[in-house]
Every structure is written in C-alpha cells, then in structure tokens.
Design an enzyme around this catalytic site. Structure first.
Site, PDB file in Angstrom:
ATOM      1  N   SER A  87       0.783  -1.239   0.000  1.00  0.00           N
ATOM      2  CA  SER A  87       0.000   0.000   0.000  1.00  0.00           C
ATOM      3  C   SER A  87       0.817   1.293   0.000  1.00  0.00           C
ATOM      4  CB  SER A  87      -0.962   0.008   1.184  1.00  0.00           C
ATOM      5  OG  SER A  87      -2.044  -0.857   0.925  1.00  0.00           O
TER       6      SER A  87
ATOM      7  N   TYR B 185     -10.715   2.299   5.869  1.00  0.00           N
ATOM      8  CA  TYR B 185      -9.713   1.995   4.851  1.00  0.00           C
ATOM      9  C   TYR B 185     -10.262   1.005   3.837  1.00  0.00           C
ATOM     10  CZ  TYR B 185      -4.960   1.190   3.136  1.00  0.00           C
ATOM     11  OH  TYR B 185      -3.835   1.115   2.367  1.00  0.00           O
ATOM     12  N   SER B 186     -10.149   1.338   2.558  1.00  0.00           N
ATOM     13  CA  SER B 186     -10.623   0.466   1.490  1.00  0.00           C
ATOM     14  C   SER B 186      -9.787   0.685   0.235  1.00  0.00           C
ATOM     15  CB  SER B 186     -12.096   0.734   1.172  1.00  0.00           C
ATOM     16  OG  SER B 186     -12.502   0.014   0.029  1.00  0.00           O
TER      17      SER B 186
ATOM     18  N   GLY C  83       2.607  -0.837   4.033  1.00  0.00           N
ATOM     19  CA  GLY C  83       1.742  -1.732   3.291  1.00  0.00           C
ATOM     20  C   GLY C  83       2.175  -3.175   3.404  1.00  0.00           C
TER      21      GLY C  83
END
Length: 389
Positions: free
Chosen positions: A106, A202-203, A344
């Site tokens: 991420s 968070y998505s 991430g």
C-alpha cells in the site's frame, strides 16, 4: 495491500484478503548487519553496541519469526545506513541482499495520490469533483453512487466504498490476472460501508478508482504516468510498477514467505501476480528509494504547495494518534513530533516507514506478514526508535 483496519494501527495487520496466518517460525541463522555511507564500526564494538535499527531487526527475526528484515535510515545530516538481519532464502541460507527490492504493497497508494494531486495542480482534476465527472455511470451499487463520492473522499478513505481484498486473496496467489474493472466489479457486489463523508474506513477500492481516473484524464496507463511524473523525476532507480503478467522481482531481493495455517511451514510466495493490487498496492521498490520518495514529497519536490497542504490535511484514525491525509499518514513519534509515510503489505512482504520534515527517514521491510497486530507494532517500533535515536 491494506494499511489499516480502522481499529488498530497496521497495514493489513492480516494476511492479504483479511486472513492473517500465524508466522511463529524460529529462524536459526546468524544475523547480518551492514552499513553504507559511513565507515563500519569494528566487529567488537558493533557486537557490543548495535544501534537501535540493528537491535530492532535482530528482534524481528529472533522473536517475531521473520525470515529476513531490512532497513535503511537517513539521519539529520543526510547520512545513510543500511541494515539486514536473517536470511534471504530459507532453502539456501543465502544472505539478505543489501537494500534489496521488495513488494511495497500500500505504499503504492501514496504514489497514486501524488499523480492525482499533480493533475489537480494542473487543473485537470478537481478534488471536490465527483467520481461521476470522470467515470460516468461506472460506480453504482447498494448504497453506492459515484455522483455522491468525491475525488477527495477516495484519497482519504471517507467514501464508504466497500473493500474488495477478501474476495481476491486466492487470485493473487493462484497467479490470476485481474483487470482494474474486474476488481471494481468484485467490490461493487458489496453494500456501502457508510454514506460518503460521514466516516472513515480503509478500502483499497478507493485507489482502484483513483487509478482509473488518472488513466481517463491523461489517456495513458497509470504505470507510465507514475514513471514519468515521479520515478524518473526524482531518480528512483530501483522502483517500478510491474507490467501485466510480470510475476517476478527484477533486482536482488529476499524471498517472501507465507504460512497458510498455524503450524504449517512457511512457503515461498515471492513470485505472484500482483494485478489485483494495482493502484492500491502493486509496486516494487527498496527501502532507500522509499526514503527518497517520502523525503522529496515532504520537501515539495513533487507537489505544488497548495496540493501538498491538501495531502497533509488529515482525519483521525480512531484513537491511535495517527491521521490519514490524501494517500499519506502522519504518526506521532515517542520523542515528540511526527513522521509521514504509509506502509503496506502483500503476500510475502510488509513495509513500514516514512520521513520527517527535518529530513530524517526510515523504512523497514520484513519477508512475511506478521502473525498478529503485535508483530506489526514491533516493526513500527523499529521505525520509531531509528527516527528518535
């Protein structure tokens, strides 16, 4: 790919797709520490007084069962140190490549956000324009309407769009290629989490849409825009967005591992198809390149002042003390102040780190996703200790 669950500070504090696996694996190997940019201390002195980063990496291997841990630090004077611990390949016992490439999950979101904000600065995208403006008719679902969701809400995870990762966990490990539209279709099978702008969750679906907006506005692939606007611009020589079908890591790298069930052996998942991560988590880089990226970003080397200020305007992430901006996260330091980064994970790798406004930077990578939230906190503690030393 995920960075936070919304309840605790972790990047997907679970295995990709929302299912964390236990990773209690004792690695009976020697720990290797390296430095660059400074003369190495004598063996006796280094053994007697390892610094905070090396001590932290040693503990991640010894106590958290990480096959390998890597870190690169930059101090206030701009001096760089690179560290390793563990082994790069469990089958051969080979050393961890110094500043080896890893999948950065991420952290990719920050790169995507930078490109979007550059387009905002160019007057080609409006932060408060709706998704419908750029992708008409595409975003529709149960409680989901692209006419009510803004670009800002995508970048800040306040759109209410549901997460798709739990539905593609198998695809990424089975080497299945997914187009961004395929991933979006999967996400839109689910109901909205909340009305746009009323909450934070968070998505990664948000960043699939952000990437599609970049492509619609520029008429070019997202990977090309990242390469032109960021990677080449600031000289990230070990960073790239894998091409479709590319399941390898180009340069020297430690192998990444995953444990499918508690008690099962770790298995090599280095070569995967990361396409389902796309704009939310597909990139490959090194700790040193991530340090360069976040440092340049905070210094104004990638965004105009107005867009950088927008990026750094955060909403709280629960009661953690951290805040989420537009593709970037602020975290408090134990020694005072804060640092900015993302972090991430993706099968085989987890990364944490960031930079301060004063020029310090640290990034840490491990070669298996920690078994639980405590493991991720241990990685973040290494970052904190190295930034505060």
């Amino acid at each position: 790919m995920r960075e936070y669950s919304g309840r605790r500070l972790l990047s997907s504090g679970r295995q990709h797709g929302g299912r964390r696996r236990a990773a209690a694996f004792a690695v009976g190997v020697a720990v290797v520490g390296m430095t660059t940019g400074l003369a190495a201390p004598s063996g006796a002195f280094a053994a007697a007084r390892p610094d905070a980063a090396q001590q932290g990496l040693d503990a991640l291997v010894r106590d958290d069962g990480m096959p390998a841990a890597l870190a690169t630090t930059v101090d206030r004077a701009g001096r760089t140190r690179t560290y390793t611990a563990g082994v790069g390949d469990l089958a051969t016992g080979s050393k961890v490549p110094r500043d080896g490439q890893v999948r950065i999950g991420s952290n990719t979101k920050t790169f995507t956000a930078v490109v979007v904000l550059q387009l905002v600065g160019e007057g080609r995208v409006g932060l408060d324009a709706t998704v419908e403006t750029y992708l008409p008719g595409l975003v529709r679902g149960d409680g989901i309407d692209g006419r009510r969701i803004t670009v800002r809400q995508l970048l800040q995870h306040t759109s209410g769009l549901p997460e798709y990762e739990g539905d593609v966990d198998g695809a990424i490990l089975q080497q299945r290629y997914l187009e961004p539209r395929d991933v979006l279709d999967i996400a839109l099978r689910h109901k909205a989490d909340f009305a746009p702008g009323t909450n934070w969750a968070y998505s990664s679906t948000n960043y699939v849409l952000a990437g599609l907006i970049v492509q619609k506005v520029t008429g070019r692939p997202l990977a090309e825009e990242m390469d032109r606007r960021i990677i080449k611009r600031i000289g990230l020589s070990h960073t790239y967005f894998p091409a479709p079908g590319d399941r390898t890591i180009r340069e020297p790298h430690p192998k990444g591992y995953r444990q499918d069930t508690a008690g099962a052996p770790l298995r090599d998942v280095t070569d995967i198809d990361p396409s389902s991560a796309w704009a939310a988590g597909q990139m490959i880089s090194t700790n040193s390149d991530l340090n360069r990226f976040f440092t340049a970003l905070l210094a104004g080397g990638l965004l105009q002042p107005a867009q950088l200020a927008e990026m750094r305007t955060t909403v709280p992430i629960g009661d953690t003390g951290a805040g989420y901006g537009l593709g970037i996260i602020s975290r408090p330091l134990s020694c005072g102040g804060e640092y900015w980064g993302h972090g991430g994970d993706i099968p085989g790798y987890e990364t944490r780190g960031g930079a301060t406004d004063g020029g310090r930077a640290v990034n840490v990578a491990v070669t298996s996703i920690p078994a639980d939230a405590a493991g991720t906190r241990h990685i973040e503690s290494v970052v904190d200790a190295a930034l505060c030393r």
